[in-house]
Design a protein around this motif. Structure first.
Motif, PDB file in Angstrom:
ATOM      1  N   MET A   1       0.883  -1.240   0.145  1.00  0.00           N
ATOM      2  CA  MET A   1       0.017   0.007   0.113  1.00  0.00           C
ATOM      3  C   MET A   1       0.782   1.247  -0.078  1.00  0.00           C
ATOM      4  N   ALA A   2       0.735   2.277  -0.803  1.00  0.00           N
ATOM      5  CA  ALA A   2       1.506   3.379  -0.936  1.00  0.00           C
ATOM      6  C   ALA A   2       1.001   4.255   0.027  1.00  0.00           C
ATOM      7  N   THR A   3       1.119   5.557   0.022  1.00  0.00           N
ATOM      8  CA  THR A   3       0.637   6.380   0.957  1.00  0.00           C
ATOM      9  C   THR A   3      -0.970   6.637   0.990  1.00  0.00           C
ATOM     10  N   PRO A   4      -1.754   6.408   2.018  1.00  0.00           N
ATOM     11  CA  PRO A   4      -3.197   6.296   2.037  1.00  0.00           C
ATOM     12  C   PRO A   4      -3.930   7.581   1.143  1.00  0.00           C
ATOM     13  N   SER A   5      -4.702   7.291   0.491  1.00  0.00           N
ATOM     14  CA  SER A   5      -5.502   8.364  -0.035  1.00  0.00           C
ATOM     15  C   SER A   5      -6.546   9.080   0.709  1.00  0.00           C
ATOM     16  N   LEU A   6      -6.940   8.401   1.649  1.00  0.00           N
ATOM     17  CA  LEU A   6      -8.062   9.060   2.548  1.00  0.00           C
ATOM     18  C   LEU A   6      -7.705   8.132   3.991  1.00  0.00           C
ATOM     19  N   ILE A   7      -8.104   8.964   5.100  1.00  0.00           N
ATOM     20  CA  ILE A   7      -8.385   8.556   6.579  1.00  0.00           C
ATOM     21  C   ILE A   7      -9.488   8.790   6.881  1.00  0.00           C
ATOM     22  N   ILE A   8     -10.283   7.622   7.384  1.00  0.00           N
ATOM     23  CA  ILE A   8     -11.608   7.886   7.686  1.00  0.00           C
ATOM     24  C   ILE A   8     -11.602   7.522   9.324  1.00  0.00           C
ATOM     25  N   PHE A   9     -12.273   8.382   9.943  1.00  0.00           N
ATOM     26  CA  PHE A   9     -12.509   8.342  11.400  1.00  0.00           C
ATOM     27  C   PHE A   9     -13.730   8.050  11.607  1.00  0.00           C
ATOM     28  N   ASP A  10     -14.177   7.140  12.596  1.00  0.00           N
ATOM     29  CA  ASP A  10     -15.502   6.797  13.325  1.00  0.00           C
ATOM     30  C   ASP A  10     -15.451   8.122  14.380  1.00  0.00           C
ATOM     31  N   CYS A  11     -16.657   8.295  14.788  1.00  0.00           N
ATOM     32  CA  CYS A  11     -16.856   9.540  15.719  1.00  0.00           C
ATOM     33  C   CYS A  11     -17.035   9.050  17.167  1.00  0.00           C
ATOM     34  N   ASP A  12     -17.898   8.312  17.526  1.00  0.00           N
ATOM     35  CA  ASP A  12     -18.183   7.953  18.883  1.00  0.00           C
ATOM     36  C   ASP A  12     -17.345   7.133  19.295  1.00  0.00           C
ATOM     37  N   GLY A  13     -16.586   7.310  20.307  1.00  0.00           N
ATOM     38  CA  GLY A  13     -15.468   6.425  20.897  1.00  0.00           C
ATOM     39  C   GLY A  13     -14.128   6.564  20.429  1.00  0.00           C
ATOM     40  N   VAL A 158     -11.510   7.860  -4.455  1.00  0.00           N
ATOM     41  CA  VAL A 158     -10.397   6.982  -4.255  1.00  0.00           C
ATOM     42  C   VAL A 158     -10.960   5.685  -4.123  1.00  0.00           C
ATOM     43  N   ASP A 159      -9.861   4.729  -4.394  1.00  0.00           N
ATOM     44  CA  ASP A 159     -10.149   3.271  -4.435  1.00  0.00           C
ATOM     45  C   ASP A 159     -10.205   2.924  -2.893  1.00  0.00           C
TER      46      ASP A 159
END
Length: 228
Positions: A1-13, A158-159
């Motif tokens: 995996m190259a540098t990630p295209s996106l970081i996704i955060f859950d919110c609660d917790g 993004v993929d």
């Protein structure tokens, strides 16, 4: 995996320490409805699920008809407590502020509640407008369905394989993995419990962190590691 295209955060917790507050509210209401349960058990068993899904599970398991009025009652009680009590998870504001990669939030909470919590702790402007409520975007299917994660990937074009998700619940991890994304488990919320990290790993998290200070280095490491 190259540098990630996106970081996704859950919110609660993950971003806000709301799960323990929700567990306390749900514990009281479920006990009053004839399903005695402590807040710590609510947090362990039901973290990541909507209140409606929790009620359906209780009905199915215990055969106790749950009043529809509990839906509204929980919403009102929880909103009041969150408005006055919710705090950011330790170090998250600083870590998100320093993050240079594209980022967003994918949550089962409503957009109204997300804004309430995120504005209180100073995170709203760091993510807006990329704050996605599973109940309100795309197919409107909540986690553990992968739909909200796939919707976010589409918005950023993004993929999914180049996305890293940070989740604190097995349900959320199942959703992210079903979307074809890689997952970092997080156990730094006040609702964490013995065996939490193992549960997240079993659900599909490649690694688990307890402090947000470790997130940048973990993201960098995942850019090098081969997905198991």
């Amino acid at each position: 995996m190259a540098t990630p295209s996106l970081i996704i955060f859950d919110c609660d917790g993950v971003l806000v320490d709301s799960e323990i507050i929700a567990a306390e509210v749900d514990s009281v209401l479920l006990t009053e409805a004839g399903f005695p349960i402590e807040a710590d058990e609510v947090a362990e068993r039901f973290a990541g699920l909507t209140w409606q899904d929790i009620l359906l599970t209780v009905e199915r398991e215990a055969g106790i008809p749950v009043s529809a009025s509990l839906l509204d009652k929980s919403e009102k009680l929880l909103d009041e407590r969150l408005k006055n009590e919710v705090q950011a998870v330790e170090d998250i504001v600083e870590v998100v502020s320093a993050l240079t990669l594209p980022k967003c939030i994918c949550s089962n909470s409503t957009s109204r509640r997300l804004e309430l919590m995120l504005r209180r702790v100073g995170l709203f402007d760091l993510f807006a407008p990329h704050i996605f409520s599973a109940k309100e975007v795309g197919t409107k299917k909540t986690k553990p369905a992968p739909d909200v994660f796939l919707h976010a990937a589409q918005q950023f074009n993004v993929d999914p394989a180049n996305v890293i998700v940070i989740e604190d619940s097995a349900h959320g991890i199942h959703a992210a993995r079903a979307a074809g994304m890689r997952v970092i488990g997080f156990t730094g919320g006040a609702h964490t419990y013995p065996g939490h990290a193992d549960k997240l790993t079993d659900a599909g998290a490649e690694t688990v962190i307890h402090r947000h200070k470790d997130l940048p280095g973990t993201i960098e490491a995942l850019s090098v590691w081969t997905d198991a």
